[in-house]
Scaffold this active site. Structure first.
Site, PDB file in Angstrom:
ATOM      1  N   CYS A   1     -12.178 -11.702  20.007  1.00 13.52           N
ATOM      2  CA  CYS A   1     -11.403 -10.726  19.234  1.00 13.52           C
ATOM      3  C   CYS A   1     -10.261 -10.159  20.063  1.00 13.52           C
ATOM      4  O   CYS A   1      -9.581  -9.226  19.637  1.00 13.52           O
ATOM      5  CB  CYS A   1     -12.306  -9.603  18.726  1.00 13.52           C
ATOM      6  SG  CYS A   1     -13.154  -8.697  20.032  1.00 13.52           S
TER       7      CYS A   1
ATOM      8  N   CYS B   1      -3.128  -0.684   8.581  1.00 10.90           N
ATOM      9  CA  CYS B   1      -2.406  -1.968   8.459  1.00 10.90           C
ATOM     10  C   CYS B   1      -0.965  -1.791   8.928  1.00 10.90           C
ATOM     11  O   CYS B   1      -0.191  -1.074   8.299  1.00 10.90           O
ATOM     12  CB  CYS B   1      -2.420  -2.441   7.005  1.00 10.90           C
ATOM     13  SG  CYS B   1      -4.077  -2.656   6.343  1.00 10.90           S
TER      14      CYS B   1
ATOM     15  N   CYS C   1       0.832  -1.202   0.000  1.00 15.99           N
ATOM     16  CA  CYS C   1       0.000   0.000   0.000  1.00 15.99           C
ATOM     17  C   CYS C   1       0.866   1.252   0.000  1.00 15.99           C
ATOM     18  O   CYS C   1       1.792   1.374   0.816  1.00 15.99           O
ATOM     19  CB  CYS C   1      -0.913  -0.005   1.232  1.00 15.99           C
ATOM     20  SG  CYS C   1      -1.955   1.463   1.347  1.00 15.99           S
TER      21      CYS C   1
ATOM     22  N   CYS D   1      -0.569   5.769   7.224  1.00 15.34           N
ATOM     23  CA  CYS D   1      -1.888   5.295   7.641  1.00 15.34           C
ATOM     24  C   CYS D   1      -1.762   4.392   8.868  1.00 15.34           C
ATOM     25  O   CYS D   1      -0.871   3.552   8.948  1.00 15.34           O
ATOM     26  CB  CYS D   1      -2.557   4.538   6.495  1.00 15.34           C
ATOM     27  SG  CYS D   1      -4.198   3.888   6.918  1.00 15.34           S
TER      28      CYS D   1
END
Length: 441
Positions: A398, A92, A83, A89
């Site tokens: 999670c 990720c 990316c 960002c």
């Protein structure tokens, strides 16, 4: 009466001189770990086995945080991030680690946490993995109006910041959503009332692609028409969201939905919770059913059931299911989904599962239990469920940290941990999900 105070450890943001350290491992959120003068040093972006040049940017009594300057000798597992926005960002954070090594890191992290609370020698371990890219069927894009450029920046938050990284692509999004980003950014920045727009949600459902734009204040009719034209040109459903009200500008579908292999179709509300990885969600449901072994004459309790992601596929097998959820809107959607799938052997209840459950009408004899809590886990809930005594418990998590903690409660109730699975719901990130099977001795 005299009062005594213990001084808090102060954060020191003095930047050190450049130094070279060896990275030995990754921590539970994917940062490299090195050591300097008796302190642990956390180095985001560094990988085990690498010598890296860095500067300490925050120092505490027992640890320090560092900024990676460059890698002296790259790990054999290092990859060039796919990316173009990776360096800024905050989405990720493991794109620099190859996929096989990501899976090993997540499996090791899960096992290390669980081993602190349960013996793992006789536990059957497995993994659920899928595609590394283009797996997300939903994303929420943040917006911020720049007064100097008069543009609405659209993208994701920067690392450790509220600032927005404007993006033109996101390779973890489904192809249909990724292809929308550039034309959507261009169109939105032609609107007269663009500075009033809030976040933008993109969803790929079984019934089409949805674009939901939050509008805290109403936008002009010409802007609405421009968005209608955009929706028709790109063949998407487009809605404006005012608080909890939705104004459909284009498309016939009011809510996105997804269809499971169990021939169950589930609708969900934009803004509400839904599992974003289509492939892994289906595999997770299949595995939960396989581990739970539900039978037609049994009663299964599904706690933190959401809008029926596990409840309805289990009910489809003929088992009676009681679903309980703390979010009223999710319970309402679960009931609608049950009705639209013609499933009468399931009931849903709204309840705060951290409260006293003793007087709840749904708390009756059950055969098996499924839990899918949020990151905080099910600690308070499990403390109140000892009397139910289900034969099998499937815990979907999670947060491996919460799962490991809650395992201690189930072991104290006389359960054995038989199976443990690492679930890679979010490739290219450090986030690790898990599933555990507990069986009564």
């Amino acid at each position: 009466m005299a009062q005594f105070f213990t001084a808090k450890t102060k954060k020191k943001n003095l930047i050190s001189a450049k130094m070279t350290l060896n990275v030995t491992q990754l921590d539970h959120i994917g940062a490299g770990i090195a050591h300097h003068q008796g302190k642990i040093v956390f180095v985001p972006g560094a990988l085990p086995g690498e010598d890296v040049n860095l500067q300490l940017v925050e120092q505490r009594k027992n640890f320090a945080k560092a900024k990676l300057i460059n890698v002296v000798n790259p790990s054999e597992h290092r990859e060039v991030p796919a990316c173009p926005h990776f360096d800024e960002c905050g989405g990720c954070d493991l794109q620099h680690l190859n996929l096989e090594a990501q899976h090993q890191y997540k499996s090791d992290t899960l096992s290390n946490l669980m081993a602190q609370h349960a013996p793992l020698e006789k536990v059957s371990k497995s993994t659920l993995t899928g595609e590394a890219w283009h797996y997300r069927r939903r994303a929420k894009l943040a917006t911020s109006y720049n007064k100097q450029t008069k543009r609405l920046n659209i993208g994701f938050r920067k690392i450790s910041s509220h600032d927005i990284v404007p993006i033109n692509e996101c390779p973890v999004l489904k192809h249909s959503l990724n292809a929308l980003i550039n034309p959507l950014v261009k169109q939105v920045n032609k609107l007269k009332d663009r500075k009033t727009l809030g976040h933008i949600e993109l969803i790929e459902g079984s019934n089409g692609v949805f674009v939901i734009i939050r509008t805290p204040v109403s936008i002009c009719d010409s802007d609405k028409q421009a968005l209608v034209d955009f929706a028709h040109a790109n063949q998407v459903n487009l809605q404006l969201q005012h608080e909890n009200e939705f104004e459909v500008l284009a498309g016939l579908q009011l809510k996105p939905s997804y269809t499971l292999s169990q021939e169950v179709n589930l609708k969900f509300q934009a803004g509400g919770f839904v599992q974003v990885n289509t492939e892994i969600n289906q595999a997770m449901i299949n595995q939960a059913i396989n581990w739970l072994e539900p039978e037609e004459h049994e009663r299964v309790l599904d706690l933190f059931c959401g809008m029926g992601n596990f409840s309805l596929p289990i009910a489809k097998l003929g088992t009676y299911v009681i679903g309980v959820e703390g979010v009223d809107s999710s319970v309402e959607q679960a009931r609608i989904n049950a009705q639209e799938n013609d499933l009468k052997n399931v009931e849903f209840h709204a309840c705060d599962l951290s409260s006293d459950l003793s007087a709840q009408p749904w708390l009756r004899k059950i055969d098996k239990l499924l839990l899918d809590p949020a990151r905080a886990g099910a600690y308070d809930c499990l403390k109140r469920l000892k009397e139910l005594n289900p034969k099998r418990v499937v815990y979907v998590s999670c947060s491996p940290t919460s799962l490991a903690r809650d395992t201690s409660i189930l072991l104290s109730y006389g359960y054995q941990l038989q199976k443990l699975s690492m679930i890679d719901m979010f490739p290219q990130t450090h986030h690790t999900e898990a599933m555990a099977l507990f069986v009564k001795k």
